[in-house]
Design an enzyme around this catalytic site. Sequence first.
Site, short mmCIF file in Angstrom:
data_model
loop_
_atom_site.label_atom_id
_atom_site.label_comp_id
_atom_site.label_asym_id
_atom_site.label_seq_id
_atom_site.Cartn_x
_atom_site.Cartn_y
_atom_site.Cartn_z
N SER A 8 0.76 -1.16 0.06
CA SER A 8 0.00 -0.02 0.02
C SER A 8 0.91 1.32 0.16
O SER A 8 1.61 1.33 0.89
CB SER A 8 -0.90 0.08 1.17
N HIS A 33 -1.11 -1.40 -4.06
CA HIS A 33 -2.63 -1.03 -3.47
C HIS A 33 -2.57 0.45 -3.46
O HIS A 33 -1.78 1.07 -2.68
CB HIS A 33 -2.60 -1.78 -1.98
N ASP A 35 -4.71 3.26 -2.03
CA ASP A 35 -5.84 3.93 -0.82
C ASP A 35 -6.30 5.22 -1.40
O ASP A 35 -5.69 6.25 -1.24
CB ASP A 35 -5.19 4.05 0.36
N MET A 37 -9.00 8.11 -0.35
CA MET A 37 -9.89 8.39 0.56
C MET A 37 -10.50 9.71 0.35
O MET A 37 -9.67 10.66 -0.36
CB MET A 37 -8.96 8.57 2.00
N HIS A 66 -8.44 0.84 -3.72
CA HIS A 66 -9.28 0.77 -2.88
C HIS A 66 -10.09 1.98 -2.54
O HIS A 66 -9.41 2.86 -1.83
CB HIS A 66 -8.39 0.17 -1.55
N MET A 68 -12.26 4.29 -0.63
CA MET A 68 -12.93 4.55 0.62
C MET A 68 -13.48 5.88 0.46
O MET A 68 -13.14 6.80 0.97
CB MET A 68 -11.65 4.51 1.86
N MET A 137 -11.47 -5.87 5.68
CA MET A 137 -10.68 -4.96 6.38
C MET A 137 -10.25 -5.38 7.87
O MET A 137 -11.21 -6.00 8.60
CB MET A 137 -11.38 -3.46 6.69
N GLY A 142 -9.17 4.20 7.10
CA GLY A 142 -8.75 5.65 7.21
C GLY A 142 -7.23 5.93 7.52
O GLY A 142 -6.98 7.01 7.21
N PHE A 143 -6.76 4.98 7.99
CA PHE A 143 -5.32 5.32 8.70
C PHE A 143 -4.35 4.07 8.37
O PHE A 143 -4.80 2.91 8.47
CB PHE A 143 -5.39 5.72 9.95
N GLY A 144 -3.08 4.36 7.83
CA GLY A 144 -2.09 3.31 8.13
C GLY A 144 -1.69 3.09 9.44
O GLY A 144 -1.70 3.76 10.24
N GLY A 145 -0.70 2.00 9.43
CA GLY A 145 -0.08 1.83 11.03
C GLY A 145 -1.02 1.50 12.05
O GLY A 145 -0.40 1.69 13.07
N ASP A 173 -6.35 -6.39 4.41
CA ASP A 173 -5.99 -5.01 4.46
C ASP A 173 -5.91 -4.46 5.92
O ASP A 173 -6.97 -4.15 6.45
CB ASP A 173 -6.75 -4.24 3.39
N GLY A 174 -4.75 -4.06 6.36
CA GLY A 174 -4.75 -3.44 7.68
C GLY A 174 -3.92 -4.35 8.85
O GLY A 174 -4.32 -5.33 9.13
N GLY A 175 -2.76 -3.63 9.02
CA GLY A 175 -2.08 -4.22 10.31
C GLY A 175 -1.47 -5.57 10.05
O GLY A 175 -0.95 -6.34 10.80
N GLY A 195 1.25 -2.11 4.16
CA GLY A 195 1.83 -0.67 3.84
C GLY A 195 2.97 -0.38 4.52
O GLY A 195 3.97 -0.63 4.05
N SER A 196 2.70 -0.45 6.15
CA SER A 196 3.99 -0.09 6.75
C SER A 196 4.90 -1.19 6.85
O SER A 196 6.14 -0.86 6.95
CB SER A 196 3.67 -0.10 8.32
#
Length: 215
Positions: A8, A33, A35, A37, A66, A68, A137, A142-145, A173-175, A195-196
């Site tokens: 991402s 990816h 994102d 928003m 993606h 959002m 999800m 809304g936020f990475g990390g 997707d996420g974490g 992402g991170s």
Amino acid sequence: MSIKLSPSILAADYGALRESIKTVEDAGTDYLHIDVMDGGFVPNITVGPPVISCLRGDSGLVFDCHLMINDPDRHIDAFAGAGADIITVHAEAAPHLQRTLSYIRSLGKRAGVALNPATDIGCLKYVLDDLDMILIMTVNPGFGGQKFIPAMVGKVRDTKAMIGDRPIDIQVDGGVTLDNLKAITDAGANVIVAGSAVFRAGDPALAVRRFKGLV
Ligand code: DX5
Ligand code: ZN
């Protein structure tokens, strides 16, 4: 099952996107990816079609967009025209989901649906033949990390059971990190957003190879 990695760019340096993308592409990633928003469906604002079309010419990756955004139908043509390969909308933001998915496919694009952590997978029961990918999800969008929500492993497993033998990808997707990757893929996910864990790693190319199981 073969795993696709979709780094991402939310976690990349937006001032040096071309270089960041080239790094992960050369390292062997599959998708990218992106994102999107809108400051409405989620609090942040990121990028839109003009940025995607700028990046498109330099990259052979599958552009995994993606969205959002509220009322995504207004913008499907623009994202398709900018070079998206996969267009994923949120079920919570697309009231006429079957029509939206059919429209994405009519443009020759792959159609995805994203579900927030609290949204039941049952809302997809009657559109399973209209979609190519389900995005689970594993954080609130809304936020990475953010930290991975462990209950989502069971949701991935339930999704896998629901789709049966249909050729539908399951994306998370996420974490996502190298530490929780195995639990997620064992549950049935085959498209992994990170992402991170990729762009904030000391060596993003090495992170890609690790996710791909190459090193
Ligand atoms: C969150 C985004 C994610 C995010 C993932 O709203 O949809 O794609 O970039 O970032 P990490 O992997 O850092 O959680
Ligand atoms: Zn995303």
